[in-house]
Design a protein around this motif. Sequence first.
Motif, mmCIF file in Angstrom:
data_model
loop_
_atom_site.group_PDB
_atom_site.id
_atom_site.type_symbol
_atom_site.label_atom_id
_atom_site.label_comp_id
_atom_site.label_asym_id
_atom_site.label_seq_id
_atom_site.Cartn_x
_atom_site.Cartn_y
_atom_site.Cartn_z
ATOM 1 N N PHE A 57 0.831 -1.205 0.000
ATOM 2 C CA PHE A 57 0.000 0.000 0.000
ATOM 3 C C PHE A 57 0.865 1.254 0.000
ATOM 4 O O PHE A 57 2.036 1.220 0.385
ATOM 5 N N ASP A 58 0.259 2.348 -0.459
ATOM 6 C CA ASP A 58 0.891 3.658 -0.349
ATOM 7 C C ASP A 58 0.526 4.257 1.002
ATOM 8 O O ASP A 58 -0.656 4.303 1.363
ATOM 9 N N HIS A 59 1.512 4.709 1.757
ATOM 10 C CA HIS A 59 1.244 5.362 3.034
ATOM 11 C C HIS A 59 0.384 6.610 2.813
ATOM 12 O O HIS A 59 0.355 7.176 1.710
ATOM 13 N N ARG A 60 -0.280 7.054 3.863
ATOM 14 C CA ARG A 60 -1.023 8.321 3.759
ATOM 15 C C ARG A 60 -0.077 9.429 3.289
ATOM 16 O O ARG A 60 1.076 9.520 3.705
ATOM 17 N N HIS A 76 2.226 6.839 14.655
ATOM 18 C CA HIS A 76 1.063 7.278 13.880
ATOM 19 C C HIS A 76 0.908 6.396 12.641
ATOM 20 O O HIS A 76 -0.203 5.930 12.311
ATOM 21 N N MET A 77 2.015 6.132 11.948
ATOM 22 C CA MET A 77 1.973 5.280 10.764
ATOM 23 C C MET A 77 1.560 3.859 11.130
ATOM 24 O O MET A 77 0.868 3.186 10.360
ATOM 25 N N ILE A 104 7.671 0.952 11.939
ATOM 26 C CA ILE A 104 6.231 0.747 12.076
ATOM 27 C C ILE A 104 5.946 -0.639 12.649
ATOM 28 O O ILE A 104 5.137 -0.799 13.568
ATOM 29 N N GLY A 105 6.619 -1.649 12.105
ATOM 30 C CA GLY A 105 6.430 -3.013 12.588
ATOM 31 C C GLY A 105 6.787 -3.183 14.051
ATOM 32 O O GLY A 105 6.122 -3.923 14.783
ATOM 33 N N GLN A 106 7.833 -2.479 14.500
ATOM 34 C CA GLN A 106 8.214 -2.554 15.917
ATOM 35 C C GLN A 106 7.099 -2.023 16.810
ATOM 36 O O GLN A 106 6.789 -2.613 17.849
ATOM 37 N N HIS A 107 6.490 -0.904 16.411
ATOM 38 C CA HIS A 107 5.398 -0.338 17.208
ATOM 39 C C HIS A 107 4.225 -1.309 17.300
ATOM 40 O O HIS A 107 3.636 -1.480 18.371
ATOM 41 N N ILE A 108 3.881 -1.953 16.186
ATOM 42 C CA ILE A 108 2.762 -2.894 16.211
ATOM 43 C C ILE A 108 3.100 -4.102 17.072
ATOM 44 O O ILE A 108 2.270 -4.571 17.855
ATOM 45 N N ALA A 109 4.323 -4.592 16.944
ATOM 46 C CA ALA A 109 4.731 -5.762 17.723
ATOM 47 C C ALA A 109 4.690 -5.496 19.215
ATOM 48 O O ALA A 109 4.463 -6.407 20.023
ATOM 49 N N GLU A 187 5.845 19.587 2.986
ATOM 50 C CA GLU A 187 5.350 19.402 4.352
ATOM 51 C C GLU A 187 5.272 17.929 4.721
ATOM 52 O O GLU A 187 5.694 17.523 5.814
ATOM 53 N N ILE A 188 4.734 17.131 3.811
ATOM 54 C CA ILE A 188 4.630 15.688 4.068
ATOM 55 C C ILE A 188 6.012 15.073 4.245
ATOM 56 O O ILE A 188 6.264 14.318 5.190
ATOM 57 N N GLU A 189 6.937 15.394 3.325
ATOM 58 C CA GLU A 189 8.259 14.765 3.381
ATOM 59 C C GLU A 189 9.017 15.174 4.638
ATOM 60 O O GLU A 189 9.691 14.350 5.264
ATOM 61 N N LEU A 190 8.908 16.437 5.048
ATOM 62 C CA LEU A 190 9.576 16.860 6.271
ATOM 63 C C LEU A 190 9.007 16.127 7.484
ATOM 64 O O LEU A 190 9.754 15.744 8.402
ATOM 65 N N SER A 191 7.701 15.901 7.492
ATOM 66 C CA SER A 191 7.112 15.164 8.615
ATOM 67 C C SER A 191 7.597 13.724 8.632
ATOM 68 O O SER A 191 7.800 13.130 9.697
ATOM 69 N N ARG A 192 7.808 13.149 7.457
ATOM 70 C CA ARG A 192 8.277 11.762 7.382
ATOM 71 C C ARG A 192 9.751 11.662 7.788
ATOM 72 O O ARG A 192 10.158 10.713 8.457
#
Length: 268
Positions: A57-60, A76-77, A104-109, A187-192
Motif C-alpha cells: 500500500f501507499d502510506h497516507r 502514527h503510521m 512501524i512493525g516494531q510499534h505494532i509488535a 510538508e509531508i516529506e519533512l514530517s516523514r
Amino acid sequence: MSAATETRRVDIGDAQIHTEIAGSGPPVLLVAGLGGRAAFWNEQVAAFAEHFTVIAFDHRGCGESTPDKVVYGAEHMARDVLALMDALGLDKAMLVGHSTGGAIGQHIALSQPERLEKLVLSCSWAGPDTYLTELFRTRREILISCGPLAYLTTGTYLAMPSRYLQPQMKRARAFMQERLAAFPGLEIELSRINAVYTHDLRSRVHDIAVPCLCIGAMDDQITPPGFTSELARLIPDAKEHLLDHGGHFAPRVVPEVYNQTVLAFLKG
C-alpha cells in the motif's frame, strides 16, 4: 505489480489508502520505508504471491493515497497499518517492514503483538545514533535549501550501490523525473523525515515476542549493518541475516537472494 493484482482504495477513517493485493494464502503486509509507496515492493510481489496473499500500500500522503496528510511519527503510521488491517478484515498477518516500515512493525509488535504472526525488520533500526541523526538532519537541510530534486538525487545515491545505480542513470533526467513525480510535497516529506530520526524504541524492543527476522546489507549507507545486528541482539530469539551487498534498497538491488531469505523465514 502483476496483472493479477487487485487495486483498491481502502477507507481507514481519515484517509483513503491505495492498496494492492495479489496471490492467495496467509496474509503478508509489505510496508515500505520513507518513500511510502507500494511500488517499492515490485520485485517481491510475484514471488511472495506464489505462497501468500500479498498486501502492499501507499502510506497516507504518498503515491495514490489521500494527499496532504502529515504524519506525526512511526507510531502514527503504525496506527494506519492497524486501521488498514481492520478495514480489510485481517485479525492477524505477517509483516515485512523496510527501514521506516520496520519502525512501524516494531510499534505494532509492542502495542498489539496478537496482530502479527511473524515480523521481518528489513534494513531498519531500534533507535538513532549520531550517524543516523546527522544523516537525516543533512538530508532535511538539502530538501529545504536545495529543493526536492537535489534531495531525491542524493537520497538515491545513498540508497543504491554504484555498480547497480550507474547503469540505471544513463538517462539521468528521466530517471530522476520519475522520482520527482512521486514526491509527496515539502510538508509531508519533512514530517516523514522527522518520523525517521525521532524513532527510538531501543529501550523497549526487548519486549517484542513476535518471531522476528532482522535482515540488512553490509554496504547499507543509510542504516548500516550494525543497526540490524543490534535489533537481532535486543529482540529475544530474533534471527539475523546480513546480505553481502545490496545497499539500503537491497529488496530492489538483489531481489533474488533477498526474496529467498525472507520467504524461507515466512514459510518456515
